[in-house]
Design a protein around this motif. Structure first.
Motif, PDB file in Angstrom:
ATOM      1  N   LYS A  98       0.856  -1.188   0.000  1.00  0.00           N
ATOM      2  CA  LYS A  98       0.000   0.000   0.000  1.00  0.00           C
ATOM      3  C   LYS A  98       0.892   1.238   0.000  1.00  0.00           C
ATOM      4  CE  LYS A  98      -3.861   2.351   0.374  1.00  0.00           C
ATOM      5  NZ  LYS A  98      -4.903   2.310  -0.683  1.00  0.00           N
ATOM      6  N   ASP A  99       0.713   2.048  -1.014  1.00  0.00           N
ATOM      7  CA  ASP A  99       1.511   3.278  -1.140  1.00  0.00           C
ATOM      8  C   ASP A  99       0.591   4.485  -1.177  1.00  0.00           C
ATOM      9  OD1 ASP A  99       3.839   1.666  -1.695  1.00  0.00           O
ATOM     10  OD2 ASP A  99       3.058   1.420  -3.743  1.00  0.00           O
ATOM     11  N   LEU A 121       2.488  -0.230   3.501  1.00  0.00           N
ATOM     12  CA  LEU A 121       2.647  -1.690   3.598  1.00  0.00           C
ATOM     13  C   LEU A 121       3.610  -2.078   2.492  1.00  0.00           C
ATOM     14  CD1 LEU A 121      -1.041  -2.896   4.196  1.00  0.00           C
ATOM     15  CD2 LEU A 121       0.768  -2.575   5.910  1.00  0.00           C
ATOM     16  N   LYS A 122       4.669  -2.771   2.872  1.00  0.00           N
ATOM     17  CA  LYS A 122       5.774  -2.949   1.911  1.00  0.00           C
ATOM     18  C   LYS A 122       5.712  -4.279   1.177  1.00  0.00           C
ATOM     19  CE  LYS A 122       8.531   0.447   4.233  1.00  0.00           C
ATOM     20  NZ  LYS A 122       9.316   0.695   5.423  1.00  0.00           N
ATOM     21  N   ASN A 123       5.310  -5.321   1.860  1.00  0.00           N
ATOM     22  CA  ASN A 123       5.204  -6.626   1.192  1.00  0.00           C
ATOM     23  C   ASN A 123       4.655  -7.593   2.225  1.00  0.00           C
ATOM     24  OD1 ASN A 123       5.394  -8.885  -0.361  1.00  0.00           O
ATOM     25  ND2 ASN A 123       7.597  -8.743  -0.716  1.00  0.00           N
ATOM     26  N   VAL A 124       3.363  -7.569   2.408  1.00  0.00           N
ATOM     27  CA  VAL A 124       2.757  -8.339   3.495  1.00  0.00           C
ATOM     28  C   VAL A 124       2.055  -9.570   2.928  1.00  0.00           C
ATOM     29  CG1 VAL A 124       0.961  -8.306   5.277  1.00  0.00           C
ATOM     30  CG2 VAL A 124       2.495  -6.336   5.011  1.00  0.00           C
ATOM     31  N   GLN A 181      -8.248  -0.476  -0.234  1.00  0.00           N
ATOM     32  CA  GLN A 181      -7.762  -1.415  -1.231  1.00  0.00           C
ATOM     33  C   GLN A 181      -6.240  -1.333  -1.343  1.00  0.00           C
ATOM     34  OE1 GLN A 181     -10.226  -0.924  -4.707  1.00  0.00           O
ATOM     35  NE2 GLN A 181     -10.295  -3.121  -5.052  1.00  0.00           N
ATOM     36  N   ALA A 182      -5.609  -2.489  -1.510  1.00  0.00           N
ATOM     37  CA  ALA A 182      -4.151  -2.525  -1.654  1.00  0.00           C
ATOM     38  C   ALA A 182      -3.742  -1.877  -2.978  1.00  0.00           C
ATOM     39  CB  ALA A 182      -3.664  -3.969  -1.591  1.00  0.00           C
ATOM     40  N   SER A 208      -1.098  -3.097  -4.601  1.00  0.00           N
ATOM     41  CA  SER A 208      -0.820  -4.308  -5.376  1.00  0.00           C
ATOM     42  C   SER A 208      -0.823  -5.494  -4.434  1.00  0.00           C
ATOM     43  CB  SER A 208       0.514  -4.194  -6.125  1.00  0.00           C
ATOM     44  OG  SER A 208       1.570  -4.123  -5.195  1.00  0.00           O
ATOM     45  N   GLY A 209      -0.841  -6.688  -5.022  1.00  0.00           N
ATOM     46  CA  GLY A 209      -0.891  -7.918  -4.232  1.00  0.00           C
ATOM     47  C   GLY A 209      -2.248  -8.567  -4.378  1.00  0.00           C
ATOM     48  N   GLU A 210      -2.367  -9.766  -3.797  1.00  0.00           N
ATOM     49  CA  GLU A 210      -3.606 -10.520  -3.960  1.00  0.00           C
ATOM     50  C   GLU A 210      -4.297 -10.750  -2.615  1.00  0.00           C
ATOM     51  OE1 GLU A 210      -4.656 -14.135  -6.784  1.00  0.00           O
ATOM     52  OE2 GLU A 210      -3.745 -14.859  -4.931  1.00  0.00           O
ATOM     53  N   TYR A 211      -5.613 -10.597  -2.624  1.00  0.00           N
ATOM     54  CA  TYR A 211      -6.433 -10.853  -1.434  1.00  0.00           C
ATOM     55  C   TYR A 211      -7.503 -11.876  -1.790  1.00  0.00           C
ATOM     56  CZ  TYR A 211      -9.814  -9.839   2.380  1.00  0.00           C
ATOM     57  OH  TYR A 211     -10.677  -9.920   3.440  1.00  0.00           O
TER      58      TYR A 211
END
Ligand code: ADP
Ligand code: MG
Length: 226
Positions: free
Chosen positions: A12-13, A24-27, A59-60, A62-65
């Motif tokens: 999250k940026d 959030l950098k890479n969770v 919403q993030a 990037s990444g998958e939820y």
């Protein structure tokens, strides 16, 4: 068993002027059905941001939820809000109760979009107020209740739709230590009955009482007691 919630490489940026803030950098995180997780870390470490992404309030980048088989990563607002009202229950530090509504109506309101009659909404709400020990306070408005009682009302509201997961952001943040302990005891009871709970706190004494503690620092999970 496959996890209830699976987050993979969530980032999250925020853009602050010209510069990018990585909150959030890479969770990556898997939550099992029946987990009772505390998310702990210093103020600003990203706990609320992560909880809000899980709660589809945010919403993030990037990444998958994945929630069971539902992919929420790219879901639109309508899908996310429908998912939220049917599947999740929220408890907040500031209670977020409607001031001029009674305890009963605050709880019953959560059932408005479920297509059930008013009398059934009220009887279910009363049942939940009884569960949290407030049956005799049903006609009180929030200003006529103590902080601990207000938080019990909001826990009843979170439970009344029978959600799969309870998300609680600093639920004891506005309470004295004895009252906090009674709220945590209530959450433990709810967990023992099978509910999945994710609790954000910066209080280690509270965090330690969950079944699993996840430590966050600077937008990363740095330790997981699993
Ligand atoms: N809407 C936003 N815009 C810019 N920065 C934000 C926003 N929301 C949160 N932040 C920043 O993200 C970081 C993490 O915040 P948060 O998730 O609320 O942390 P915590 O709940 O652990 O205290 C903080 O530095 C905060 O200032
Ligand atoms: Mg927070």
């Amino acid at each position: 068993m496959s996890p209830l919630i699976k987050l993979t490489s969530i980032k999250k940026d925020y853009m602050i002027g010209q510069s990018q803030l990585s909150v959030l950098k890479n969770v990556s995180l898997s939550v099992e059905q029946g987990d009772f997780i505390s998310l702990v870390g210093a103020s600003g470490s990203g706990k609320t941001t992560l909880l809000n992404i899980i709660g589809c309030l945010d919403q993030a980048s990037s990444g998958e939820y994945l929630f069971e088989t539902i992919n929420l990563s790219q879901a639109n607002d309508k899908k996310r809000s429908s998912f939220r009202s049917h599947t999740l229950g929220f408890v907040f530090q500031q209670f977020n109760l409607i001031p001029h509504y009674t305890a009963l109506n605050n709880v019953a309101l959560a059932l408005t979009y479920q297509g059930i009659s008013k009398s059934e909404r009220e009887s279910r709400a009363l049942c939940l107020l009884e569960k949290v020990g407030l049956k005799d306070r049903a006609t009180h408005t929030p200003s006529e209740l103590s902080g601990g009682e207000r938080q019990r009302v909001s826990i009843a509201r979170a439970l009344v739709t029978n959600p799969k997961v309870i998300l609680a952001d600093e639920p004891t943040g506005n309470l004295d230590s004895a009252t906090s302990q009674s709220i945590i005891a209530l959450l433990k009871t709810i967990h023992n009955e099978g509910k999945t709970i994710i609790l954000v706190t910066h209080d280690m004494g509270v965090a330690k009482q969950a079944k699993r503690t996840i430590y966050m620092k600077d937008g990363l999970i740095v330790e997981d007691s699993k």
